[in-house]
Scaffold this motif. Sequence first.
Motif, PDB file in Angstrom:
ATOM      1  N   VAL A  19      23.731  11.642  -1.665  1.00 59.39           N
ATOM      2  CA  VAL A  19      24.389  13.017  -1.941  1.00 59.39           C
ATOM      3  C   VAL A  19      25.684  13.169  -1.096  1.00 59.39           C
ATOM      4  O   VAL A  19      26.517  13.930  -1.590  1.00 59.39           O
ATOM      5  CB  VAL A  19      23.298  14.034  -0.991  1.00 59.39           C
ATOM      6  CG1 VAL A  19      23.684  15.361  -1.060  1.00 59.39           C
ATOM      7  CG2 VAL A  19      22.158  14.085  -1.791  1.00 59.39           C
ATOM      8  N   ASP A  20      26.037  12.504   0.004  1.00 57.49           N
ATOM      9  CA  ASP A  20      27.223  12.423   0.510  1.00 57.49           C
ATOM     10  C   ASP A  20      28.332  11.504  -0.271  1.00 57.49           C
ATOM     11  O   ASP A  20      29.491  11.617   0.213  1.00 57.49           O
ATOM     12  CB  ASP A  20      27.046  11.714   1.988  1.00 57.49           C
ATOM     13  CG  ASP A  20      26.699  12.673   2.893  1.00 57.49           C
ATOM     14  OD1 ASP A  20      26.479  13.823   2.520  1.00 57.49           O
ATOM     15  OD2 ASP A  20      26.170  12.255   4.050  1.00 57.49           O
ATOM     16  N   GLY A  21      28.018  10.943  -1.294  1.00 60.20           N
ATOM     17  CA  GLY A  21      28.807  10.306  -2.063  1.00 60.20           C
ATOM     18  C   GLY A  21      29.323   8.782  -1.898  1.00 60.20           C
ATOM     19  O   GLY A  21      30.004   8.297  -2.473  1.00 60.20           O
ATOM     20  N   LEU A  22      28.291   8.139  -1.455  1.00 62.89           N
ATOM     21  CA  LEU A  22      28.409   6.890  -1.072  1.00 62.89           C
ATOM     22  C   LEU A  22      27.723   6.041  -2.683  1.00 62.89           C
ATOM     23  O   LEU A  22      26.802   6.455  -2.970  1.00 62.89           O
ATOM     24  CB  LEU A  22      27.714   6.291  -0.080  1.00 62.89           C
ATOM     25  CG  LEU A  22      28.609   6.305   1.409  1.00 62.89           C
ATOM     26  CD1 LEU A  22      28.729   7.689   1.680  1.00 62.89           C
ATOM     27  CD2 LEU A  22      27.522   5.537   2.337  1.00 62.89           C
ATOM     28  N   ARG A  56      27.832   0.262   4.474  1.00 62.09           N
ATOM     29  CA  ARG A  56      28.176   1.284   5.690  1.00 62.09           C
ATOM     30  C   ARG A  56      27.079   1.660   6.158  1.00 62.09           C
ATOM     31  O   ARG A  56      27.011   2.211   7.358  1.00 62.09           O
ATOM     32  CB  ARG A  56      28.906   2.478   4.908  1.00 62.09           C
ATOM     33  CG  ARG A  56      30.435   2.008   4.344  1.00 62.09           C
ATOM     34  CD  ARG A  56      30.880   3.412   3.786  1.00 62.09           C
ATOM     35  NE  ARG A  56      31.359   4.150   4.927  1.00 62.09           N
ATOM     36  CZ  ARG A  56      32.518   4.311   5.501  1.00 62.09           C
ATOM     37  NH1 ARG A  56      33.692   3.482   5.126  1.00 62.09           N
ATOM     38  NH2 ARG A  56      32.700   5.130   6.410  1.00 62.09           N
ATOM     39  N   LEU A  72      31.593  11.935   7.116  1.00 64.28           N
ATOM     40  CA  LEU A  72      31.118  10.764   6.148  1.00 64.28           C
ATOM     41  C   LEU A  72      31.475  11.199   4.783  1.00 64.28           C
ATOM     42  O   LEU A  72      32.010  10.813   3.924  1.00 64.28           O
ATOM     43  CB  LEU A  72      29.853  10.296   6.304  1.00 64.28           C
ATOM     44  CG  LEU A  72      29.478   8.853   5.429  1.00 64.28           C
ATOM     45  CD1 LEU A  72      30.571   7.805   5.781  1.00 64.28           C
ATOM     46  CD2 LEU A  72      28.198   8.521   5.286  1.00 64.28           C
ATOM     47  N   PRO A  73      30.797  12.363   4.355  1.00 63.21           N
ATOM     48  CA  PRO A  73      31.044  13.152   3.132  1.00 63.21           C
ATOM     49  C   PRO A  73      32.601  13.162   2.624  1.00 63.21           C
ATOM     50  O   PRO A  73      33.089  12.928   1.443  1.00 63.21           O
ATOM     51  CB  PRO A  73      30.569  14.390   2.834  1.00 63.21           C
ATOM     52  CG  PRO A  73      29.661  14.345   4.015  1.00 63.21           C
ATOM     53  CD  PRO A  73      30.079  13.402   4.908  1.00 63.21           C
ATOM     54  N   THR A 123      35.257  11.531   4.185  1.00 63.76           N
ATOM     55  CA  THR A 123      35.684  10.092   4.212  1.00 63.76           C
ATOM     56  C   THR A 123      35.511   9.656   2.735  1.00 63.76           C
ATOM     57  O   THR A 123      36.370   8.949   2.343  1.00 63.76           O
ATOM     58  CB  THR A 123      34.935   9.351   5.448  1.00 63.76           C
ATOM     59  OG1 THR A 123      34.673   9.954   6.648  1.00 63.76           O
ATOM     60  CG2 THR A 123      35.736   7.987   5.452  1.00 63.76           C
ATOM     61  N   MET A 124      34.358   9.799   2.078  1.00 72.46           N
ATOM     62  CA  MET A 124      34.259   9.272   0.905  1.00 72.46           C
ATOM     63  C   MET A 124      35.032   9.852  -0.155  1.00 72.46           C
ATOM     64  O   MET A 124      35.540   9.354  -1.143  1.00 72.46           O
ATOM     65  CB  MET A 124      32.622   9.244   0.359  1.00 72.46           C
ATOM     66  CG  MET A 124      31.885   8.541   1.424  1.00 72.46           C
ATOM     67  SD  MET A 124      32.455   6.919   1.984  1.00 72.46           S
ATOM     68  CE  MET A 124      32.216   6.089   0.366  1.00 72.46           C
ATOM     69  N   ARG A 181      39.266   3.132   3.963  1.00 76.76           N
ATOM     70  CA  ARG A 181      38.136   3.334   4.830  1.00 76.76           C
ATOM     71  C   ARG A 181      37.824   2.155   5.695  1.00 76.76           C
ATOM     72  O   ARG A 181      37.089   2.200   6.640  1.00 76.76           O
ATOM     73  CB  ARG A 181      36.816   3.571   3.700  1.00 76.76           C
ATOM     74  CG  ARG A 181      37.045   4.883   3.293  1.00 76.76           C
ATOM     75  CD  ARG A 181      35.561   5.320   2.729  1.00 76.76           C
ATOM     76  NE  ARG A 181      35.416   4.349   1.539  1.00 76.76           N
ATOM     77  CZ  ARG A 181      35.161   4.351   0.181  1.00 76.76           C
ATOM     78  NH1 ARG A 181      35.553   5.615  -0.165  1.00 76.76           N
ATOM     79  NH2 ARG A 181      34.809   3.624  -0.316  1.00 76.76           N
TER      80      ARG A 181
END
Lengths: 276, 365
Positions: A173-176, A184, B101-102, B104-105, B113
Amino acid sequence: MTPGRLFGRSLSLALLLIGALAILLPFIWMVSLAFKPQDEIFTATIQLLPSRIEWSNFTKALTETDVPRYLLNGVIVVVGILAFQILFAVPCAFALAHRRFAGRTLIFGLVLAALLVPFHVTAIPIFLGFAQIGILNTYWALILPFVPTAFGIFLFRQFLAQVPSELFDAARVDGLSETAIVWRIAFPLAMPAATAFAIFSITAHWNDLFWPLIATTDSDLATPPRGILFFRDEESGDDVGPLMAAAALITAPLVIAFLLAQRKFTRGLAAGGLKG
Amino acid sequence: MTSQAVLELRDVTRRFGASTVLDAVNVTVRDGSFTALLGASGCGKSTTLRIMAGLDRPTEGEVLLSGENVADKTAYERNIAMVFQSYALYPHLTVFQNIALPLTMRHLNAFSRVPGLGRLAPGSATARELITKKVTETADILSLADLLHRKPNSLSGGQKQRVALGRALVRDPVMFLLDEPLSNLDARLRVKMRSELVSLHKRTDRPFVYVTHDQVEAMAMADQIIVMIKGKVAQAGSPRDLYDRPADKEVAAFIGTNSINFFEPDDGLGQMNGYPVNALIGIRPEHLAPAAGGHFGARLETAEFLGSETVLGLRTERGKEILAIAPGDYPVPAPGSEVRLGVSPERLHLFDRQSGKRLNAEHAR
């Protein structure tokens, strides 16, 4: 403490001491010889402590022989193996633990089966294959056979399977990306397992004599244990002092590394599900 | 309720192997609304949320975000924020890094990064400043400013909850999905966080979808409640709708602090004139009060005095157990004595005995 318990304690302590001594004696003898002057090494009496500390054994081992070269080779091979092992094992383990795909159970079964195959069985086919593509007598010949590690995949998978999948959903959800999640999120969390694995891997490949003996003939590529053999052949065995100094130098990095990481090591083993 | 639909599920079905977890679910989430997905565990409400988020794909049906089919988009591409039941904070990162983190991405490319080295990348300094600014603002809103350097393990449940909210808030998403976010908190903190969530909803003015099994939470916070039973939407509507006009007996049983009394025709209420003979009658305990000229009588078995009210446990002459609620100043008679109970006709709920569906008898309002 009752006399009975005191006796029991002393007995078990004595047994442990004897066991430890039996295991440590060759090591202690090696260290002792490494510090002894030439004339004290072959005496009729057993003298553990040298009359004076003889540093020249170490100077000779480090300056007049190829021991530094062997140590460097050892570092290159061990670090190379470990880096590639982690590079491949962690993503594999993550996929096996947290991704759903056809044949996942089968693949994990194959990984477990691969744990049962000793390296010596595959050594000859690998040797023949490497001979075909002509990479014998290179660093690659020493590194590549150990890159696919069933043990590493298994260890990391067991560890990552305990991490709640909500954590990885949150990361999505956080875009990873999946790759970013592995490096990470999953890898930092698996640090205890990685430490344990690193110690296993480094110990096994630093001490490995079997494969370097097969895959390399060039003394410039010799890893430490292989180097000791060259050393002994060249010096025809009469120069025991420097030989023992070299052996001590070669075992020292592992002993020091283990002492430094001892706590993490045992914790990683416990967390990896190998214990309890 | 004329505001625009932000997210729609159209006939969404989800099967895991042979079992159907969601069966043709239709849900509309409107702009600025606070929707509660209410249901018992295993009813498919979490799966619905995961499909909304893009963490799971429907087997059949469409997911529309602002009218656009987003079936192939990831959670991140939909820009939907989600707060998980276990908070799902990254244990190896500090509170600041968790919230950042969101961003950063989003704002830093792969090279920027890289720890340490990334600071040399062009443009990364301004991006980092922006991130720090946004994280600090978010932390101020949630009063986390003093905790930014801590690791999640050293935080209390309520603080972890706030960090999880912060990580959702910092992205400025199009909507928020919350999966039972209060279930790991103790009762008092839960009530406090409830009002914080409501004020957060007002502040962001984004739609919230809130999964819960606790009807009190749903009633207290939501303006739309979707009751899910066994993978289907049993009823969707405002809390008042659901309370006043439950669509079937299962919804009626789910909504309401004190569980509703059901009377079969032969349970002793049949003498009430004018109702279909075959109907199942539902009466909420709070609408069943002792009254001198009541419709029927029952023997008192238990009485729980709660201050503002007294919960009476009674048994009818046919042996049926019922609950009634009397005002707090009601003089409780001795156990075993007969109590006459009255109910106003418009408070009766009639359900079909076979299907359980609500019957709209002309006298029921």
